[in-house]
Design an enzyme around this catalytic site. Structure first.
Site, mmCIF file in Angstrom:
data_model
loop_
_atom_site.group_PDB
_atom_site.id
_atom_site.type_symbol
_atom_site.label_atom_id
_atom_site.label_comp_id
_atom_site.label_asym_id
_atom_site.label_seq_id
_atom_site.Cartn_x
_atom_site.Cartn_y
_atom_site.Cartn_z
ATOM 1 N N ASP A 134 0.806 -1.225 0.000
ATOM 2 C CA ASP A 134 0.000 0.000 0.000
ATOM 3 C C ASP A 134 0.839 1.274 0.000
ATOM 4 O O ASP A 134 0.450 2.298 0.573
ATOM 5 C CB ASP A 134 -0.975 0.010 1.196
ATOM 6 C CG ASP A 134 -1.878 -1.200 1.192
ATOM 7 O OD1 ASP A 134 -2.231 -1.670 0.096
ATOM 8 O OD2 ASP A 134 -2.230 -1.679 2.283
ATOM 9 N N LYS A 157 1.766 2.083 -5.113
ATOM 10 C CA LYS A 157 2.310 1.506 -6.353
ATOM 11 C C LYS A 157 1.406 1.811 -7.548
ATOM 12 O O LYS A 157 1.881 2.154 -8.623
ATOM 13 C CB LYS A 157 2.472 -0.016 -6.194
ATOM 14 C CG LYS A 157 3.469 -0.400 -5.105
ATOM 15 C CD LYS A 157 3.538 -1.900 -4.894
ATOM 16 C CE LYS A 157 2.304 -2.508 -4.286
ATOM 17 N NZ LYS A 157 2.039 -2.124 -2.878
ATOM 18 N N GLY A 210 -4.550 -4.323 -3.838
ATOM 19 C CA GLY A 210 -5.534 -3.300 -4.162
ATOM 20 C C GLY A 210 -4.748 -2.070 -4.565
ATOM 21 O O GLY A 210 -4.131 -1.433 -3.720
ATOM 22 N N HIS A 211 -4.696 -1.803 -5.852
ATOM 23 C CA HIS A 211 -3.881 -0.692 -6.366
ATOM 24 C C HIS A 211 -4.803 0.427 -6.839
ATOM 25 O O HIS A 211 -5.630 0.222 -7.731
ATOM 26 C CB HIS A 211 -2.969 -1.184 -7.496
ATOM 27 C CG HIS A 211 -1.936 -2.184 -7.024
ATOM 28 N ND1 HIS A 211 -1.021 -2.762 -7.860
ATOM 29 C CD2 HIS A 211 -1.687 -2.676 -5.782
ATOM 30 C CE1 HIS A 211 -0.251 -3.577 -7.153
ATOM 31 N NE2 HIS A 211 -0.647 -3.554 -5.886
ATOM 32 N N GLN A 241 1.989 -6.097 -3.132
ATOM 33 C CA GLN A 241 2.447 -6.190 -1.733
ATOM 34 C C GLN A 241 3.753 -5.407 -1.547
ATOM 35 O O GLN A 241 3.950 -4.416 -2.231
ATOM 36 C CB GLN A 241 2.603 -7.662 -1.303
ATOM 37 C CG GLN A 241 1.285 -8.420 -1.135
ATOM 38 C CD GLN A 241 0.704 -8.932 -2.434
ATOM 39 O OE1 GLN A 241 1.366 -9.595 -3.212
ATOM 40 N NE2 GLN A 241 -0.554 -8.635 -2.692
HETATM 41 P P1 GDP Z 1 -0.798 0.313 -3.567
HETATM 42 O O1 GDP Z 1 -1.394 -0.970 -3.085
HETATM 43 O O2 GDP Z 1 0.667 0.380 -3.301
HETATM 44 O O3 GDP Z 1 -1.121 0.604 -5.004
HETATM 45 O O4 GDP Z 1 -1.463 1.468 -2.688
HETATM 46 P P2 GDP Z 1 -3.025 1.594 -2.321
HETATM 47 O O5 GDP Z 1 -3.760 2.009 -3.522
HETATM 48 O O6 GDP Z 1 -3.493 0.401 -1.602
HETATM 49 O O7 GDP Z 1 -2.958 2.746 -1.224
HETATM 50 C C1 GDP Z 1 -2.439 4.001 -1.495
HETATM 51 C C2 GDP Z 1 -3.523 5.043 -1.225
HETATM 52 O O8 GDP Z 1 -2.934 6.303 -1.143
HETATM 53 C C3 GDP Z 1 -4.543 5.154 -2.333
HETATM 54 O O9 GDP Z 1 -5.770 5.515 -1.778
HETATM 55 C C4 GDP Z 1 -4.007 6.271 -3.220
HETATM 56 O O10 GDP Z 1 -5.007 6.938 -3.956
HETATM 57 C C5 GDP Z 1 -3.402 7.176 -2.181
HETATM 58 N N1 GDP Z 1 -2.227 7.946 -2.593
HETATM 59 C C6 GDP Z 1 -1.235 7.597 -3.458
HETATM 60 N N2 GDP Z 1 -0.275 8.545 -3.468
HETATM 61 C C7 GDP Z 1 -0.671 9.506 -2.601
HETATM 62 C C8 GDP Z 1 -0.091 10.729 -2.134
HETATM 63 O O11 GDP Z 1 1.002 11.131 -2.531
HETATM 64 N N3 GDP Z 1 -0.787 11.447 -1.211
HETATM 65 C C9 GDP Z 1 -1.989 11.033 -0.723
HETATM 66 N N4 GDP Z 1 -2.596 11.787 0.175
HETATM 67 N N5 GDP Z 1 -2.568 9.875 -1.139
HETATM 68 C C10 GDP Z 1 -1.908 9.124 -2.046
HETATM 69 P P1 IMO Z 2 -0.922 -4.223 -2.214
HETATM 70 O O1 IMO Z 2 -0.452 -4.793 -3.526
HETATM 71 C C1 IMO Z 2 -0.953 -4.594 2.121
HETATM 72 C C2 IMO Z 2 -1.100 -8.657 3.758
HETATM 73 C C3 IMO Z 2 -2.334 -9.106 4.483
HETATM 74 C C4 IMO Z 2 -1.730 -10.078 5.488
HETATM 75 C C5 IMO Z 2 -0.628 -10.728 4.685
HETATM 76 C C6 IMO Z 2 -1.007 -12.069 4.083
HETATM 77 O O2 IMO Z 2 -2.217 -3.505 -2.312
HETATM 78 O O3 IMO Z 2 0.156 -3.446 -1.574
HETATM 79 P P2 IMO Z 2 -2.522 -12.739 1.981
HETATM 80 O O4 IMO Z 2 -3.966 -12.493 1.701
HETATM 81 O O5 IMO Z 2 -1.605 -12.198 0.957
HETATM 82 O O6 IMO Z 2 -2.229 -14.177 2.291
HETATM 83 O O7 IMO Z 2 -2.230 -11.938 3.376
HETATM 84 O O8 IMO Z 2 -0.289 -9.815 3.653
HETATM 85 N N1 IMO Z 2 -1.312 -8.148 2.371
HETATM 86 C C7 IMO Z 2 -1.226 -6.863 2.025
HETATM 87 N N2 IMO Z 2 -1.010 -5.759 2.779
HETATM 88 N N3 IMO Z 2 -1.060 -4.483 0.785
HETATM 89 C C8 IMO Z 2 -1.262 -5.568 0.002
HETATM 90 O O9 IMO Z 2 -1.248 -5.522 -1.340
HETATM 91 C C9 IMO Z 2 -1.396 -6.829 0.637
HETATM 92 N N4 IMO Z 2 -1.608 -8.087 0.190
HETATM 93 C C10 IMO Z 2 -1.545 -8.888 1.264
HETATM 94 O O10 IMO Z 2 -2.980 -8.016 5.100
HETATM 95 O O11 IMO Z 2 -1.117 -9.349 6.529
HETATM 96 MG MG MG Z 3 -2.927 -1.642 -1.845
#
Ligand code: GDP
Ligand code: IMO
Ligand code: MG
Length: 421
Positions: free
Chosen positions: A13, A16, A40-41, A221
């Site tokens: 998270d 990415k 979840g991207h 991840q």
């Molecule tokens: P990922 O799994 O690495 O793709 O990240 P996620 O999408 O799960 O979580 C990142 C969250 O932060 C999302 O809700 C993005 O829209 C948000 N986000 C990304 N870059 C920024 C930033 O520079 N500032 C803020 N405030 N939010 C951001």
């Molecule tokens: P993105 O790509 C954050 C965590 C779960 C749990 C552990 C194992 O959005 O960054 P799993 O379902 O993979 O067997 O769970 O890994 N986890 C993540 N945490 N971002 C993710 O993906 C994750 N995918 C799995 O919360 O701790």
């Molecule tokens: Mg994510």
């Protein structure tokens, strides 16, 4: 020709999705190499938010071809949902999505076992069947995308596996058995919907690279969730680190030209496991609130804490990170003082290597340095010079202590809220 791996450097998270979206206008192909719908991207375009779980984040750029590599585990239900969602948004994916014939399929029993296994000693998985699917892959019992093309064989494999899983469900988990015929029927029908996307992905990617195309590999991840290098057993069941990009796509290490680390300006983690800089006070609450730190897949509140340069040093080493994209710097905009962990102490002694065993990891005390905050909203900054001196100082400090160069600074979820250096 450029073959770049983009890795999550912490516990996932990091942002990415946003950075892949930003970079993918310079790439011809974006490929996922591991994980599955546990990811979840998030990508925000204008005011619209898209959350992708399986399909690479490059799909929102119409000239980019997206590839799901052999290392990914695919839940056909989640995949088709995502395809339908994109079609409903008028995003044309015809001819733009290729799925490796060697990728493994997540079956209904994987999802069920994922939740049942989470009884005691909870890892806090996403419940998407990831671990159980990789177990079957390595036990050489898995069912792959290519199996969808041979109905007779597919049915045989499903029946064979279900006999074993139903036994396990009944005798170990005292759970009712799954309906074999219903699952056979459901999976036999996936062939038609998924067939147009099935490809020999490793040959495709290598030919494209030979033809001079640029490939971006999108990790899911993060490094500390890596099954080999993370905080085992509180990890996922794949290799999100850069090494996984080769085995998860068939692009050999000799073709890889760079590794970019996505680094959140503070630290978060979802699920259980050690987290040395975790905050349990009002500062942690503020990070969660301002940063909207709730899971993009499960909606769970993310645990929040200060930036950990000790962790980043380790992540840089195992991933080979040269450049970093720092995300969510704006979220730190309302703190008077910001702490950064620059090392760990255990039993009063400074550790010189990163402890990946949870016994030590759970006991370490972070050594903090305190930096002045900037107490300003920087979400409108569009160039490095727009940043207050305290923010520049913070960036210098974390890059120096972690050992990477910063190439991108993100100050908000939108495309425009990005500073490329
Ligand atoms: P990922 O799994 O690495 O793709 O990240 P996620 O999408 O799960 O979580 C990142 C969250 O932060 C999302 O809700 C993005 O829209 C948000 N986000 C990304 N870059 C920024 C930033 O520079 N500032 C803020 N405030 N939010 C951001
Ligand atoms: P993105 O790509 C954050 C965590 C779960 C749990 C552990 C194992 O959005 O960054 P799993 O379902 O993979 O067997 O769970 O890994 N986890 C993540 N945490 N971002 C993710 O993906 C994750 N995918 C799995 O919360 O701790
Ligand atoms: Mg994510």
């Amino acid at each position: 020709m450029e073959v770049t791996i983009l890795v999550g450097s912490q516990w996932g998270d990091e942002g990415k999705g946003k950075i892949v979206d930003i970079l993918s206008n310079k790439f011809d192909i974006v490929a996922r190499y591991q994980g599955g719908a546990n990811a979840g991207h998030t990508i925000v375009i204008k005011d619209k938010q898209y959350i992708l779980h399986l399909i690479p984040s490059g799909i929102l750029r119409k000239d980019v071809t997206c590839v799901i590599g052999n290392g990914v585990v695919i839940d056909p239900v989640a995949l088709l949902d995502e395809i339908h969602f994109l079609e409903s948004q008028n995003i044309n994916i015809t001819g733009r999505l290729l799925i490796s014939q060697n990728a493994h399929l997540i079956m209904p029993y994987h999802k069920l076992l994922d939740s049942l296994k989470e009884g005691t000693d909870k890892i806090g998985t996403t419940g998407r069947g990831i671990g159980p699917c990789y177990i079957d892959k390595y036990a050489r019992k898995g069912i792959r995308i290519v199996d969808l093309l041979n109905k007779e064989d597919l049915e045989k494999k499903i029946r064979r596996n279900l006999e074993e899983k139903n036994n396990l469900l009944k005798k170990v988990y005292y759970h009712e058995e799954l309906d074999v015929d219903a699952i056979v029927k459901e999976y036999l029908a996936f062939d038609e919907a998924i067939d147009p996307y099935i490809a020999d992905v490793s040959t495709y990617l290598n030919n494209q690279i030979l033809a001079g195309k640029n490939v971006l590999m999108e990790g899911a991840q993060g490094a500390l969730l890596d099954v080999d290098f993370g905080t085992y057993p509180y990890v996922t069941s794949s290799n999100p680190t850069s090494g996984g990009a080769s085995t998860g796509t068939g692009i050999p290490p000799t073709k890889i030209t760079s590794v970019i680390g996505i680094v959140k300006a503070y630290t978060t983690r979802v699920g259980n496991g050690p987290f040395p800089t975790e905050l349990f006070d009002a500062d942690g609450e503020k990070l969660r609130k301002v940063g909207a730190e709730f899971g993009a897949t499960t909606g769970r509140p993310r645990r929040c804490g200060w930036f950990d340069a000790e962790l980043l040093k380790y992540s840089r080493m195992i991933n080979g990170i040269e450049r970093a994209a720092i995300t969510k710097l704006d979220v730190l905009g309302s703190f008077d003082k910001i702490k950064v962990c620059v090392g760990y102490e255990l039993n009063g002694k400074k550790l010189h290597t990163f402890p990946t065993d949870i016994v030590r990891m759970e006991k370490v005390t972070p050594i903090y340095e305190i930096l002045p905050g900037w107490n300003t909203d920087i979400s409108n900054a569009r160039s490095y010079d727009d940043l207050p001196s305290e923010a520049k100082n913070y960036l210098d400090f974390i890059s120096e202590h972690s050992g990477f160069e910063i190439s991108i600074i993100s100050v908000g979820p939108k495309r425009v809220q990005t500073i490329e250096l």
